[in-house]
Design a protein around this motif. Structure first.
Motif, PDB file in Angstrom:
ATOM      1  N   ALA A 179     112.665  19.579  39.101  1.00 54.33           N
ATOM      2  CA  ALA A 179     112.194  19.763  40.472  1.00 54.33           C
ATOM      3  C   ALA A 179     111.632  21.164  40.667  1.00 54.33           C
ATOM      4  O   ALA A 179     112.186  22.150  40.160  1.00 54.33           O
ATOM      5  CB  ALA A 179     113.337  19.525  41.458  1.00 54.33           C
ATOM      6  N   ALA A 180     110.556  21.235  41.419  1.00 53.84           N
ATOM      7  CA  ALA A 180     109.963  22.529  41.733  1.00 53.84           C
ATOM      8  C   ALA A 180     110.647  23.181  42.925  1.00 53.84           C
ATOM      9  O   ALA A 180     110.456  24.374  43.176  1.00 53.84           O
ATOM     10  CB  ALA A 180     108.475  22.361  42.025  1.00 53.84           C
ATOM     11  N   ARG A 181     111.445  22.383  43.655  1.00 55.15           N
ATOM     12  CA  ARG A 181     112.168  22.919  44.812  1.00 55.15           C
ATOM     13  C   ARG A 181     113.639  23.101  44.473  1.00 55.15           C
ATOM     14  O   ARG A 181     114.141  22.570  43.482  1.00 55.15           O
ATOM     15  CB  ARG A 181     112.031  21.984  46.011  1.00 55.15           C
ATOM     16  N   ARG A 182     114.337  23.843  45.327  1.00 58.25           N
ATOM     17  CA  ARG A 182     115.755  24.093  45.119  1.00 58.25           C
ATOM     18  C   ARG A 182     116.588  23.282  46.107  1.00 58.25           C
ATOM     19  O   ARG A 182     116.137  22.952  47.198  1.00 58.25           O
ATOM     20  CB  ARG A 182     116.065  25.584  45.295  1.00 58.25           C
ATOM     21  N   GLN A 183     117.827  22.974  45.697  1.00 64.25           N
ATOM     22  CA  GLN A 183     118.760  22.294  46.584  1.00 64.25           C
ATOM     23  C   GLN A 183     119.359  23.301  47.562  1.00 64.25           C
ATOM     24  O   GLN A 183     119.854  24.360  47.165  1.00 64.25           O
ATOM     25  CB  GLN A 183     119.885  21.634  45.790  1.00 64.25           C
ATOM     26  N   ARG A 184     119.327  22.978  48.841  1.00 62.74           N
ATOM     27  CA  ARG A 184     119.862  23.870  49.869  1.00 62.74           C
ATOM     28  C   ARG A 184     121.359  23.652  50.014  1.00 62.74           C
ATOM     29  O   ARG A 184     121.811  22.516  50.214  1.00 62.74           O
ATOM     30  CB  ARG A 184     119.151  23.627  51.198  1.00 62.74           C
ATOM     31  N   VAL A 185     122.134  24.725  49.922  1.00 64.84           N
ATOM     32  CA  VAL A 185     123.593  24.621  49.970  1.00 64.84           C
ATOM     33  C   VAL A 185     124.160  25.626  50.954  1.00 64.84           C
ATOM     34  O   VAL A 185     123.566  26.670  51.233  1.00 64.84           O
ATOM     35  CB  VAL A 185     124.232  24.826  48.579  1.00 64.84           C
ATOM     36  N   LEU A 186     125.354  25.285  51.473  1.00 62.29           N
ATOM     37  CA  LEU A 186     126.095  26.166  52.367  1.00 62.29           C
ATOM     38  C   LEU A 186     127.492  26.361  51.787  1.00 62.29           C
ATOM     39  O   LEU A 186     128.101  25.411  51.279  1.00 62.29           O
ATOM     40  CB  LEU A 186     126.213  25.582  53.775  1.00 62.29           C
ATOM     41  N   VAL A 187     128.010  27.559  51.863  1.00 65.66           N
ATOM     42  CA  VAL A 187     129.381  27.840  51.436  1.00 65.66           C
ATOM     43  C   VAL A 187     130.334  27.207  52.442  1.00 65.66           C
ATOM     44  O   VAL A 187     130.235  27.436  53.651  1.00 65.66           O
ATOM     45  CB  VAL A 187     129.631  29.356  51.352  1.00 65.66           C
ATOM     46  N   ASP A 188     131.259  26.396  51.944  1.00 64.45           N
ATOM     47  CA  ASP A 188     132.238  25.708  52.786  1.00 64.45           C
ATOM     48  C   ASP A 188     133.490  26.568  52.892  1.00 64.45           C
ATOM     49  O   ASP A 188     134.175  26.831  51.892  1.00 64.45           O
ATOM     50  CB  ASP A 188     132.564  24.343  52.179  1.00 64.45           C
ATOM     51  N   PHE A 189     133.795  27.006  54.116  1.00 65.82           N
ATOM     52  CA  PHE A 189     134.975  27.830  54.378  1.00 65.82           C
ATOM     53  C   PHE A 189     135.963  27.011  55.202  1.00 65.82           C
ATOM     54  O   PHE A 189     135.683  26.627  56.344  1.00 65.82           O
ATOM     55  CB  PHE A 189     134.589  29.097  55.131  1.00 65.82           C
ATOM     56  N   GLY A 190     137.133  26.717  54.623  1.00 67.18           N
ATOM     57  CA  GLY A 190     138.119  25.880  55.290  1.00 67.18           C
ATOM     58  C   GLY A 190     139.281  26.662  55.850  1.00 67.18           C
ATOM     59  O   GLY A 190     139.388  27.878  55.672  1.00 67.18           O
ATOM     60  N   VAL A 221     121.776  28.891  52.037  1.00 70.46           N
ATOM     61  CA  VAL A 221     121.139  28.955  53.357  1.00 70.46           C
ATOM     62  C   VAL A 221     122.128  29.113  54.496  1.00 70.46           C
ATOM     63  O   VAL A 221     121.714  29.220  55.651  1.00 70.46           O
ATOM     64  CB  VAL A 221     120.275  27.712  53.608  1.00 70.46           C
ATOM     65  N   GLY A 222     123.448  29.143  54.201  1.00 68.30           N
ATOM     66  CA  GLY A 222     124.352  29.276  55.329  1.00 68.30           C
ATOM     67  C   GLY A 222     125.815  29.105  54.985  1.00 68.30           C
ATOM     68  O   GLY A 222     126.215  29.041  53.825  1.00 68.30           O
ATOM     69  N   ILE A 223     126.603  29.016  56.056  1.00 61.89           N
ATOM     70  CA  ILE A 223     128.061  28.874  55.991  1.00 61.89           C
ATOM     71  C   ILE A 223     128.456  27.625  56.764  1.00 61.89           C
ATOM     72  O   ILE A 223     127.952  27.377  57.868  1.00 61.89           O
ATOM     73  CB  ILE A 223     128.757  30.099  56.611  1.00 61.89           C
ATOM     74  N   HIS A 224     129.365  26.867  56.181  1.00 63.95           N
ATOM     75  CA  HIS A 224     129.864  25.633  56.790  1.00 63.95           C
ATOM     76  C   HIS A 224     131.336  25.805  57.149  1.00 63.95           C
ATOM     77  O   HIS A 224     132.121  26.348  56.368  1.00 63.95           O
ATOM     78  CB  HIS A 224     129.720  24.468  55.799  1.00 63.95           C
ATOM     79  N   GLY A 225     131.719  25.314  58.329  1.00 64.92           N
ATOM     80  CA  GLY A 225     133.123  25.303  58.709  1.00 64.92           C
ATOM     81  C   GLY A 225     133.431  24.124  59.606  1.00 64.92           C
ATOM     82  O   GLY A 225     132.541  23.435  60.103  1.00 64.92           O
ATOM     83  N   TYR A 226     134.721  23.883  59.826  1.00 62.03           N
ATOM     84  CA  TYR A 226     135.143  22.832  60.735  1.00 62.03           C
ATOM     85  C   TYR A 226     136.492  23.205  61.325  1.00 62.03           C
ATOM     86  O   TYR A 226     137.475  23.385  60.599  1.00 62.03           O
ATOM     87  CB  TYR A 226     135.237  21.477  60.037  1.00 62.03           C
ATOM     88  N   GLU A 227     136.525  23.320  62.632  1.00 62.89           N
ATOM     89  CA  GLU A 227     137.704  23.790  63.359  1.00 62.89           C
ATOM     90  C   GLU A 227     138.533  22.662  63.971  1.00 62.89           C
ATOM     91  O   GLU A 227     139.626  22.888  64.478  1.00 62.89           O
ATOM     92  CB  GLU A 227     137.255  24.739  64.475  1.00 62.89           C
ATOM     93  N   GLY A 228     138.014  21.419  63.912  1.00 59.53           N
ATOM     94  CA  GLY A 228     138.619  20.328  64.669  1.00 59.53           C
ATOM     95  C   GLY A 228     139.963  19.849  64.165  1.00 59.53           C
ATOM     96  O   GLY A 228     140.618  19.068  64.860  1.00 59.53           O
TER      97      GLY A 228
END
Length: 440
Positions: A179-190, A221-228
């Motif tokens: 692939a000429a493009r990259r996979q977009r990922v976010l760091v998952d912080f639990g 591209v970012g940070i992922h979280g979930y507070e629920g």
């Protein structure tokens, strides 16, 4: 209104509308629960003149209230717009592409899903900006994602990652695909005791460095979280846990964003259906300048009559209300009184295969006889259920007859939709005006 630094590009809905039109062309022949006997083109359902309370439909029947759906969709999108947040509603609640269409038309940035199967549904309906709010760690997952980079040049698929193993499998698949493009990922912080996600700020930064080291295949591209899933013995303790976690997530976002000066924008995503107001306060534009908050609430679109109504800041019975209009319950499950075997006990023709039972049992709201609905008071309760039956406790002196219809509100919409393949949409007089298909 808080202006977002970055304006989201709307999704092109042409392919989605075309896919929905193809579904309209399908013919149902009475083999689907909730739909009457006989061949009917799905796109012609609204023209059949059916009314839920006039004996036109089989029971039990779970229906969606059109007015409530429209209100909830617009209200949550307006809230996000007001606070400069992008909205990526969680699709796992409904898995209904027609509802996804309405959410995207209202202004949603993307649709969130929980796994690769749900992603495949979105892509098959032409929805090409999707956030997979979960780890993609199997060979199938990684190869499928890499294949989309090659085959769908306009697709934007985002995934979470919380381990070196996750980084390695994704990077290897992208490299192998050419692939000429990259996979977009976010760091998952639990959070401690929670689900996925690294547990410390230091581990989040270290994981970010691992992703950046695979810059030829992966794009951070970012940070992922979930507070629920915040835990506590009281509601105040749960809120305190959620607040503490969001403060940590704020620090993670600052530290990792500093490693990605070229991100445009750097995404920070969180927000379920209970603490999204705290997410806006602690992770929004005022708290994290230069970052873009993405909310992922899902249950709001139908709300419910019990669980969410008590915990959502937009619920009518919440203990910490947010400013603005209330969400309106959009789901009712109707069933017939099958038997009155004992004083004060009625057996209803609905059970665990028709309604959610994982949090609370349905709440009886309405009684209908010969098409006329009447409100019920608080003495009516569903006390237990089997596969196909529910036990209704009611005042023994009340005029209840075999064949009467009982309309109940539900608790937890996420386990209501998966029990129905086709769901009818009704107006305030219970006339059928539309349908939605689900894909679980």
């Amino acid at each position: 209104m808080t202006e977002s630094k970055h304006q989201p590009v709307p999704i092109d809905l042409f392919a989605l509308e075309a896919a929905l039109a193809r579904i309209d062309g399908e013919v149902t022949t009475g083999i689907e629960k909730g739909l009457p006997d006989g061949p009917v083109r799905l796109g012609d359902i609204a023209q059949q003149g059916w009314n839920l309370l006039q004996g036109d439909l089989p029971m039990p029947n779970l229906v969606l209230k059109q007015k409530a759906l429209t209100h909830n969709t617009a209200h949550m999108q307006a809230y996000c717009d007001q606070h400069g947040a992008w909205f990526s509603p969680h699709g796992k609640t409904t898995m209904a592409p027609k509802i996804f269409r309405d959410q995207l038309k209202a202004g949603a940035w993307a649709i969130t899903v929980a796994n690769i199967a749900q992603l495949q549904v979105c892509l098959s309906f032409g929805i090409e900006r999707v956030y997979v709010a979960n780890e993609m760690v199997t060979e199938y997952d990684a190869r499928f994602l890499a294949r989309q980079l090659v085959q769908r040049p306009s697709a934007e698929i985002y995934v979470a990652v919380d381990s070196k193993a996750g980084v390695d499998v994704l990077a290897a698949a992208v490299k192998a695909s050419g692939a000429a493009r990259r996979q977009r990922v976010l760091v998952d912080f639990g959070m401690p005791g929670g689900r996925c996600g690294v547990r410390t700020v230091e581990d989040a930064v270290a994981l970010a460095h691992l992703i950046l080291a695979e810059a030829s295949a992966l794009e951070l591209v970012g940070i992922h979280g979930y507070e629920g899933i915040a835990q506590g013995n009281t509601r105040e303790a749960k809120l305190a846990t959620a607040n503490a976690y969001l403060h940590d997530l704020q620090r993670v976002a600052r530290d990792v964003a500093a490693l990605c000066p070229d991100a445009a924008p750097f995404l920070v995503t969180a927000g379920g259906s209970e603490y999204f107001d705290r997410v806006v306060d602690l992770l929004g534009t005022k708290a994290l300048a230069g970052c873009q908050l993405v909310l992922r609430s899902g249950g709001y679109v139908t709300h419910d009559s019990s669980f969410y109504d008590k915990i959502s800041p937009f619920g009518s019975r919440t203990w910490r209300p947010a400013q603005g209009a209330r969400l309106i319950p959009a789901i009712e499950v109707w069933s017939a009184v099958l038997s009155l075997p004992e004083p004060g006990l009625a057996i209803l023709g609905m059970g665990g295969r028709d309604m959610p039972t994982d949090i609370e049992l349905p709440l009886p709201l309405l009684q209908a006889r010969k098409g006329t609905p009447a409100k019920l008071d608080g003495e009516w309760r569903v006390t237990r259920s089997n596969d196909q039956h529910a036990y209704l406790s009611y005042p023994s002196d009340h005029d209840l007859a075999v064949g009467d219809l009982i309309g109940s509100g539900i608790s937890h919409p996420c386990t209501a939709f998966d029990k129905w393949r086709s769901i009818l949409v009704v107006d305030e007089d219970y006339r059928v005006v539309d349908y939605v298909r689900t894909y679980f």
